[in-house]
Scaffold this motif. Sequence first.
Motif, PDB file in Angstrom:
ATOM      1  N   UNK A  45     -31.353  37.361   9.956  1.00  0.00           N
ATOM      2  CA  UNK A  45     -31.515  35.916   9.790  1.00  0.00           C
ATOM      3  C   UNK A  45     -31.523  35.260  11.158  1.00  0.00           C
ATOM      4  N   UNK A  46     -32.307  34.163  11.269  1.00  0.00           N
ATOM      5  CA  UNK A  46     -32.425  33.442  12.537  1.00  0.00           C
ATOM      6  C   UNK A  46     -32.123  31.964  12.358  1.00  0.00           C
ATOM      7  N   UNK A  47     -31.642  31.347  13.425  1.00  0.00           N
ATOM      8  CA  UNK A  47     -31.559  29.893  13.462  1.00  0.00           C
ATOM      9  C   UNK A  47     -32.970  29.326  13.522  1.00  0.00           C
ATOM     10  N   UNK A  48     -33.147  28.158  12.950  1.00  0.00           N
ATOM     11  CA  UNK A  48     -34.474  27.542  12.928  1.00  0.00           C
ATOM     12  C   UNK A  48     -35.019  27.325  14.339  1.00  0.00           C
TER      13      UNK A  48
ATOM     14  N   UNK B 211     -21.479  42.785  10.473  1.00  0.00           N
ATOM     15  CA  UNK B 211     -22.505  41.871  10.967  1.00  0.00           C
ATOM     16  C   UNK B 211     -22.419  41.791  12.492  1.00  0.00           C
ATOM     17  N   UNK B 212     -23.574  41.902  13.151  1.00  0.00           N
ATOM     18  CA  UNK B 212     -23.685  41.640  14.579  1.00  0.00           C
ATOM     19  C   UNK B 212     -24.451  40.344  14.771  1.00  0.00           C
ATOM     20  N   UNK B 213     -23.889  39.465  15.579  1.00  0.00           N
ATOM     21  CA  UNK B 213     -24.492  38.151  15.808  1.00  0.00           C
ATOM     22  C   UNK B 213     -24.795  37.947  17.300  1.00  0.00           C
ATOM     23  N   UNK B 214     -25.754  37.085  17.536  1.00  0.00           N
ATOM     24  CA  UNK B 214     -25.940  36.484  18.851  1.00  0.00           C
ATOM     25  C   UNK B 214     -25.661  34.985  18.712  1.00  0.00           C
ATOM     26  N   UNK B 215     -24.883  34.468  19.663  1.00  0.00           N
ATOM     27  CA  UNK B 215     -24.622  33.042  19.786  1.00  0.00           C
ATOM     28  C   UNK B 215     -25.051  32.617  21.196  1.00  0.00           C
TER      29      UNK B 215
ATOM     30  N   UNK C 257     -39.379  32.787  14.932  1.00  0.00           N
ATOM     31  CA  UNK C 257     -40.747  32.984  15.402  1.00  0.00           C
ATOM     32  C   UNK C 257     -40.851  33.291  16.884  1.00  0.00           C
ATOM     33  N   UNK C 258     -39.764  33.080  17.628  1.00  0.00           N
ATOM     34  CA  UNK C 258     -39.784  33.346  19.075  1.00  0.00           C
ATOM     35  C   UNK C 258     -38.819  34.476  19.460  1.00  0.00           C
ATOM     36  N   UNK C 259     -37.702  34.577  18.769  1.00  0.00           N
ATOM     37  CA  UNK C 259     -36.679  35.579  19.070  1.00  0.00           C
ATOM     38  C   UNK C 259     -36.679  36.658  17.999  1.00  0.00           C
TER      39      UNK C 259
ATOM     40  N   UNK D  12     -20.959  25.940  21.209  1.00  0.00           N
ATOM     41  CA  UNK D  12     -21.573  27.228  20.968  1.00  0.00           C
ATOM     42  C   UNK D  12     -22.330  27.182  19.643  1.00  0.00           C
ATOM     43  N   UNK D  13     -23.529  27.746  19.609  1.00  0.00           N
ATOM     44  CA  UNK D  13     -24.320  27.738  18.390  1.00  0.00           C
ATOM     45  C   UNK D  13     -24.775  29.147  18.053  1.00  0.00           C
ATOM     46  N   UNK D  14     -24.880  29.396  16.767  1.00  0.00           N
ATOM     47  CA  UNK D  14     -25.331  30.690  16.279  1.00  0.00           C
ATOM     48  C   UNK D  14     -26.844  30.815  16.450  1.00  0.00           C
ATOM     49  N   UNK D  15     -27.316  32.015  16.813  1.00  0.00           N
ATOM     50  CA  UNK D  15     -28.730  32.242  17.082  1.00  0.00           C
ATOM     51  C   UNK D  15     -29.362  33.179  16.057  1.00  0.00           C
TER      52      UNK D  15
END
Length: 115
Positions: A58-61, A33-37, A65-67, A45-48
């Motif tokens: 998967x995206x954070x709410x 898994x590759x993540x952006x935070x 729709x923007x990222x 720090x929050x997951x993006x």
Amino acid sequence: QVQLVESGGDLVQPGGSLRLSCAVSESLFSINIMNWYRQAPGKQREWVALITSGGSITYADSVKGRFTISRDNAKNTVYLQMNTLKPDDTAVYYCHAAKGATRTWGKGTLVTVSS
């Protein structure tokens, strides 16, 4: 050990766009898994967003729709396209790799959204 180098952070006006890159030192197929935070000033720090080796996304709410997260397997690079940026998106953005039991962080790239 996996090495990650982020780039693309900049100062941008509200409503603008940026594309962040995360250069990975090995094949993306070897990483589960590759993540952006992100971490805003004075906040945790929050997951993006995440993308798996199989291509699931998967995206954070807060960014849905923007990222857009994507990857270029030939370049061993993961991207985060950020559109309609808001001042609340101001943060240091970090790339994160999960490979088996190993977790690796990049050093981050600063995104500032301000007029």
